[in-house]
Design an enzyme around this catalytic site. Sequence first.
Site, PDB file in Angstrom:
ATOM      1  N   HIS A 114       0.839  -1.201   0.000  1.00  0.00           N
ATOM      2  CA  HIS A 114       0.000   0.000   0.000  1.00  0.00           C
ATOM      3  C   HIS A 114       0.880   1.259   0.000  1.00  0.00           C
ATOM      4  O   HIS A 114       0.695   2.155  -0.832  1.00  0.00           O
ATOM      5  CB  HIS A 114      -0.905  -0.024   1.241  1.00  0.00           C
ATOM      6  CG  HIS A 114      -1.810   1.147   1.370  1.00  0.00           C
ATOM      7  ND1 HIS A 114      -3.153   1.101   1.050  1.00  0.00           N
ATOM      8  CD2 HIS A 114      -1.592   2.426   1.775  1.00  0.00           C
ATOM      9  CE1 HIS A 114      -3.705   2.281   1.265  1.00  0.00           C
ATOM     10  NE2 HIS A 114      -2.773   3.102   1.707  1.00  0.00           N
ATOM     11  N   GLU A 115       1.826   1.314   0.924  1.00  0.00           N
ATOM     12  CA  GLU A 115       2.665   2.513   1.019  1.00  0.00           C
ATOM     13  C   GLU A 115       3.586   2.648  -0.195  1.00  0.00           C
ATOM     14  O   GLU A 115       3.856   3.756  -0.653  1.00  0.00           O
ATOM     15  CB  GLU A 115       3.479   2.486   2.323  1.00  0.00           C
ATOM     16  CG  GLU A 115       2.642   2.455   3.590  1.00  0.00           C
ATOM     17  CD  GLU A 115       1.577   3.536   3.650  1.00  0.00           C
ATOM     18  OE1 GLU A 115       1.771   4.612   3.044  1.00  0.00           O
ATOM     19  OE2 GLU A 115       0.538   3.318   4.304  1.00  0.00           O
ATOM     20  N   HIS A 148       1.670   4.311  -2.906  1.00  0.00           N
ATOM     21  CA  HIS A 148       1.722   5.771  -2.751  1.00  0.00           C
ATOM     22  C   HIS A 148       3.052   6.301  -3.280  1.00  0.00           C
ATOM     23  O   HIS A 148       3.101   7.313  -3.997  1.00  0.00           O
ATOM     24  CB  HIS A 148       1.610   6.147  -1.265  1.00  0.00           C
ATOM     25  CG  HIS A 148       0.228   6.188  -0.724  1.00  0.00           C
ATOM     26  ND1 HIS A 148      -0.790   6.895  -1.317  1.00  0.00           N
ATOM     27  CD2 HIS A 148      -0.302   5.628   0.394  1.00  0.00           C
ATOM     28  CE1 HIS A 148      -1.895   6.772  -0.590  1.00  0.00           C
ATOM     29  NE2 HIS A 148      -1.631   6.002   0.441  1.00  0.00           N
ATOM     30  N   HIS A 181       3.365   6.513  -6.998  1.00  0.00           N
ATOM     31  CA  HIS A 181       2.578   7.640  -7.506  1.00  0.00           C
ATOM     32  C   HIS A 181       3.414   8.919  -7.467  1.00  0.00           C
ATOM     33  O   HIS A 181       3.384   9.743  -8.387  1.00  0.00           O
ATOM     34  CB  HIS A 181       1.323   7.786  -6.642  1.00  0.00           C
ATOM     35  CG  HIS A 181       0.271   8.666  -7.248  1.00  0.00           C
ATOM     36  ND1 HIS A 181      -0.823   9.104  -6.535  1.00  0.00           N
ATOM     37  CD2 HIS A 181       0.120   9.187  -8.484  1.00  0.00           C
ATOM     38  CE1 HIS A 181      -1.590   9.836  -7.309  1.00  0.00           C
ATOM     39  NE2 HIS A 181      -1.036   9.914  -8.500  1.00  0.00           N
TER      40      HIS A 181
END
Length: 678
Positions: free
Chosen positions: A467-468, A471, A474
């Site tokens: 998940h991190e 990020h 991105h």
Amino acid sequence: MNPLLSETALPLFEKIKIEHFEPAIDEVLAENKQLIQRLLAASSDTWDSLVYPLESADDRLNNMWSVISHYNAVLNSDALRDIYKRLISKLTEYQTEVGQNEALFQAYKRLSESAEYVTLNGPQQKVVDNSLRDFKLSGIGLNTEDKQQYSELKQTLSSLTNNFSENVLDATQGWTKYIESSDQLAGLPDSALQLLASLAKDQGYESGYLLTLDIPSYLPVMTYCENAELREELYKAYLTRASDQGPNAGKWDNSENIQKIMSTRQTLAKLLSFENYAQRSLATKMAGSVDEVMLFMEQLADKALPVAKKEFSELEAYARETFDQASLESWDVGFYSEKLRQERFDVSQEELKPYFPVPVVLKGMFEVAKRLFDIEVKARPDIKTCHADSHYYSIYVDGQEVSGFYLDLYARKNKRGGAWMADCRVRRRLVDGSLQLPVANLVCNFTPPVDGNDSLLTHNEVTTLFHEFGHGLHHMLTQIEAADVSGISGVPWDVVELPSQLLENWCWQEESIPLISSHFETGESLPKTLLDKMLAAKYFQGGMAMMRQLEFSIFDFQLHRDFSEADQTDVLALINTIRKKVSVKVPPDYTRFSHAFSHIFSGGYAAGYYSYKWAEVLAADAFSRFEEEGIFNKETGLSYKQEILEVGGSKDAMDMFVAFRGRKPSVDPLLKQAGIQS
């Protein structure tokens, strides 16, 4: 020279000390104010003569502040807190002053109406448009008296939210329990016992076990410990942190902070002519209106609540029939859920941990990114970091370095709980024509290695790491060169979770599992039999999980929509009312979840916690294209990289999504992923 003032590609962590922070900020703020005066005196309203110099000045400030805020989060101390409070006040004052500078606003307005504006590229136009929006949200249209009130309210709010965060950290670290014998911890797996024994030794105990409220300690006890009294004690300590209840009642109490934060936010919103803070929040988000958000959450709840109630009834029946448990208390739910999961699917998080040593998971995660996005991730032991737990990695495309990140994985004292990504550097074109490469901070709070062995992750922690990293990608794979819309900058808050939630899907795929798993003793990747059990258990209590998130989201949004100081809105009464409608198990009256709800009271999710579910719809639908075309389909991966990761905040969010998916988003893939509909 102050190392924070050195305009280097990466922070000079080997030289930086906290006493450098305040002088550096003071110097840069003074220089920025002088720059603004010079730019306005020159009366040249072009990108090169107005926007770009301001971008450069803001970027220098942001590079500096990223270091300070990172230290405050991962190396907190009393000395740093005092400095941080002063700097927050100075930074807030500066930002408000700039946001209310009428001459600067008019200069941007003239640029937006000029012939040059139409010649600017898309990201540059977006920067100008966003700037005009933000001027208005900073009170540019207010009279002198109201501007002063706005400034005072912003200062008050920054102080209150910082105090809220400090109270949560202190309350979390302010409770421990020493246990002499493992008999009281029956049911805990060996890995958890090793951690608790290590924590005891760290605190000077010769033997025994030390329980804390940090997640690596708290969660195993609530999940596996057969001692119901101990689970209840831990539950009460955790759910009363920073409140008027529990073992530290009244100490670090956030009750007054919450009321003042809410009152200040509502006053700010109304000063800007919004009906409430929820409406103000949506001014920078993808969702169009308060009613649209409420309808979205209600529609999800309508579909998930019947499923959640059925799941809870099954859990109650199981506990009653198998363990003669007459009724389930809140501290029993996780324990019996794990028992039921193991009986029904013959798989547990603990059983999976040996297959997920940190080095293996990292190597596999980087390989997943390579196959999807044509990138190489390499460790950089030559680069200094701020802590021994932190390590630096560079990302390469076709052999050329394009970005980097600091990775800090383990829980420790004086480190904020949770997991997050924050920017350290933003991609932008520098005045000499070179590129400033984007750099991210990726932070987690996993169980630290014990006795020199690699840390083993639960599958849930593997998902958190992905998940991190989502990020981070991105932020780091952006191709935008205008800082204010580069990477995660300028991305609507209810869209920013799309890349993080999408990447989680590769933790569950038969094609990717061999890449991220290898038994720490045998080297065997996760067997298909275990993967099948994992996949079968993936939807276990999916309705309950969704309703828990919706409970938080509805509470947050309704609180910011309806709070009224005049009507003396009772925050606890509101959450209890919501729970009666959407919870399958209403917790004891003493619980004070809201008092440690940092996401909305000290983070960026005020009237925006719904963003997790909103973005989850986008992520599930985006992943459905990979399911259709192949989860390692290079063309699909590069399309996603080009249409979403590379564009940052430079395009309208819906346009960006449609460019990748070929249509507007549908909620159906999310409901399918959660096991709520087939």
